[in-house]
Write a protein that holds these residues in place. Structure first.
Motif, PDB file in Angstrom:
ATOM      1  N   TYR A 229      28.243  34.856   3.848  1.00 55.57           N
ATOM      2  CA  TYR A 229      27.726  35.784   2.860  1.00 55.57           C
ATOM      3  C   TYR A 229      28.037  37.198   3.331  1.00 55.57           C
ATOM      4  O   TYR A 229      27.480  37.670   4.311  1.00 55.57           O
ATOM      5  CB  TYR A 229      26.222  35.607   2.684  1.00 55.57           C
ATOM      6  N   SER A 230      28.962  37.854   2.654  1.00 53.41           N
ATOM      7  CA  SER A 230      29.383  39.174   3.096  1.00 53.41           C
ATOM      8  C   SER A 230      28.375  40.234   2.670  1.00 53.41           C
ATOM      9  O   SER A 230      28.032  40.341   1.501  1.00 53.41           O
ATOM     10  CB  SER A 230      30.751  39.530   2.511  1.00 53.41           C
ATOM     11  N   LEU A 231      27.895  41.017   3.623  1.00 53.26           N
ATOM     12  CA  LEU A 231      27.016  42.152   3.330  1.00 53.26           C
ATOM     13  C   LEU A 231      27.713  43.456   3.685  1.00 53.26           C
ATOM     14  O   LEU A 231      27.083  44.468   3.963  1.00 53.26           O
ATOM     15  CB  LEU A 231      25.706  42.023   4.107  1.00 53.26           C
ATOM     16  N   THR A 232      29.033  43.449   3.688  1.00 48.85           N
ATOM     17  CA  THR A 232      29.760  44.622   4.174  1.00 48.85           C
ATOM     18  C   THR A 232      30.752  45.181   3.160  1.00 48.85           C
ATOM     19  O   THR A 232      31.747  45.773   3.531  1.00 48.85           O
ATOM     20  CB  THR A 232      30.518  44.281   5.468  1.00 48.85           C
TER      21      THR A 232
ATOM     22  N   GLN B 181      25.196  46.428   0.109  1.00 58.36           N
ATOM     23  CA  GLN B 181      26.406  46.181  -0.654  1.00 58.36           C
ATOM     24  C   GLN B 181      26.680  44.711  -0.931  1.00 58.36           C
ATOM     25  O   GLN B 181      27.344  44.379  -1.891  1.00 58.36           O
ATOM     26  CB  GLN B 181      27.602  46.801   0.057  1.00 58.36           C
ATOM     27  N   GLY B 182      26.224  43.826  -0.085  1.00 57.42           N
ATOM     28  CA  GLY B 182      26.508  42.423  -0.299  1.00 57.42           C
ATOM     29  C   GLY B 182      25.395  41.653  -0.944  1.00 57.42           C
ATOM     30  O   GLY B 182      25.487  40.436  -1.104  1.00 57.42           O
ATOM     31  N   ARG B 183      24.327  42.323  -1.333  1.00 59.98           N
ATOM     32  CA  ARG B 183      23.138  41.615  -1.805  1.00 59.98           C
ATOM     33  C   ARG B 183      23.041  41.707  -3.320  1.00 59.98           C
ATOM     34  O   ARG B 183      23.254  42.747  -3.909  1.00 59.98           O
ATOM     35  CB  ARG B 183      21.906  42.218  -1.143  1.00 59.98           C
ATOM     36  N   ASN B 184      22.691  40.591  -3.958  1.00 54.99           N
ATOM     37  CA  ASN B 184      22.604  40.561  -5.415  1.00 54.99           C
ATOM     38  C   ASN B 184      21.195  40.840  -5.925  1.00 54.99           C
ATOM     39  O   ASN B 184      21.027  41.277  -7.057  1.00 54.99           O
ATOM     40  CB  ASN B 184      23.093  39.221  -5.949  1.00 54.99           C
TER      41      ASN B 184
ATOM     42  N   GLN C 254      33.560  32.712  -5.578  1.00 57.21           N
ATOM     43  CA  GLN C 254      32.434  32.401  -4.702  1.00 57.21           C
ATOM     44  C   GLN C 254      32.086  30.919  -4.913  1.00 57.21           C
ATOM     45  O   GLN C 254      32.360  30.354  -5.970  1.00 57.21           O
ATOM     46  CB  GLN C 254      31.219  33.260  -5.051  1.00 57.21           C
ATOM     47  N   ASP C 255      31.431  30.300  -3.936  1.00 55.98           N
ATOM     48  CA  ASP C 255      31.064  28.893  -4.133  1.00 55.98           C
ATOM     49  C   ASP C 255      29.634  28.577  -3.716  1.00 55.98           C
ATOM     50  O   ASP C 255      29.248  27.426  -3.584  1.00 55.98           O
ATOM     51  CB  ASP C 255      32.038  27.967  -3.409  1.00 55.98           C
ATOM     52  N   ARG C 256      28.817  29.632  -3.530  1.00 56.58           N
ATOM     53  CA  ARG C 256      27.423  29.386  -3.132  1.00 56.58           C
ATOM     54  C   ARG C 256      26.556  30.609  -3.432  1.00 56.58           C
ATOM     55  O   ARG C 256      27.049  31.734  -3.524  1.00 56.58           O
ATOM     56  CB  ARG C 256      27.340  29.038  -1.643  1.00 56.58           C
ATOM     57  N   ILE C 257      25.265  30.335  -3.561  1.00 55.74           N
ATOM     58  CA  ILE C 257      24.290  31.408  -3.761  1.00 55.74           C
ATOM     59  C   ILE C 257      23.000  31.011  -3.051  1.00 55.74           C
ATOM     60  O   ILE C 257      22.616  29.837  -3.053  1.00 55.74           O
ATOM     61  CB  ILE C 257      24.049  31.703  -5.259  1.00 55.74           C
TER      62      ILE C 257
END
Length: 200
Positions: free
Chosen positions: A80-83, A110-113, A174-177
């Motif tokens: 999970y990219s937060l950058t 930046q990487g958080r929904n 993407q393939d996950r949440i």
């Protein structure tokens, strides 16, 4: 088609009934859950070109520990990219005291929904509830976009409601949440449900 004997945990195939297809529902109550994660190919979850859009229903998610933010991220097998993958805005507002308690484009990780303010851990106050609409999550030719409608009971005693939008900065699949509370706080209560929206 007779669906009268279908149990609560059954998955209805895309060929039957409504345009909303139940893919997975996770009840976090009394399970010491710290994270709810939907991964393509795992436990009946489908996050690919089968569906153009997905709906996630967040119901009564409450942290065991008071004053913890509720969060969500999308990602891939690489993590999970937060950058820098995600851009956008989320705003939560309370008319009672005219206060913002959300995240804007200048403060949103930046990487958080999803990134709410701190949530009350009193189950009777409702925790966090709402809905996400996710579009083109598995299509690498376009950005993944997420629309948010969310409400929550904040630790300051007020209820906040708001909406937001974010997307990948680049075209990527993407393939996950995942959904979780700040500092890996355990869910005291909650249910998170993933639906696919059938292509017409």
């Amino acid at each position: 088609v007779d669906l009268s004997n279908v149990g609560d945990d059954s998955v209805i195939p895309a060929s039957v009934g409504s345009s909303l297809v139940l893919l997975k529902s996770v009840d976090t109550t009394a399970t010491s859950t710290t994270i709810v994660e939907f991964i393509h190919g795992s436990n009946g979850v489908v996050l690919d070109s089968t569906y153009n859009a997905y709906k996630v229903i967040i119901s009564n998610c409450v942290p065991v520990t008071d004053a913890k933010a509720f969060r969500a991220d999308v990602g891939t097998a690489s993590g999970y990219s937060l950058t820098g993958n995600i851009g956008g805005i989320v705003l939560f507002y309370n008319k009672h005291d005219n206060s913002d308690q959300g995240k804007t484009e200048t403060t949103f990780p930046q990487g958080r929904n999803i990134e709410t303010h701190t949530i009350d851990n009193t189950v009777a106050r409702g925790g966090c509830w709402g809905e996400l609409s996710i579009h083109q999550i598995a299509d690498s030719s376009v950005p993944t976009t997420i629309s948010i409608n969310l409400n929550y009971s904040a630790s300051n005693g007020y209820l906040y409601g708001g909406s937001g939008f974010n997307s990948t900065m680049t075209n990527q699949a993407q393939d996950r949440i995942r959904f979780y509370f700040q500092d890996s706080s355990v869910f005291a209560k909650g249910r998170i449900t993933l639906y696919g929206v059938k292509n017409a």
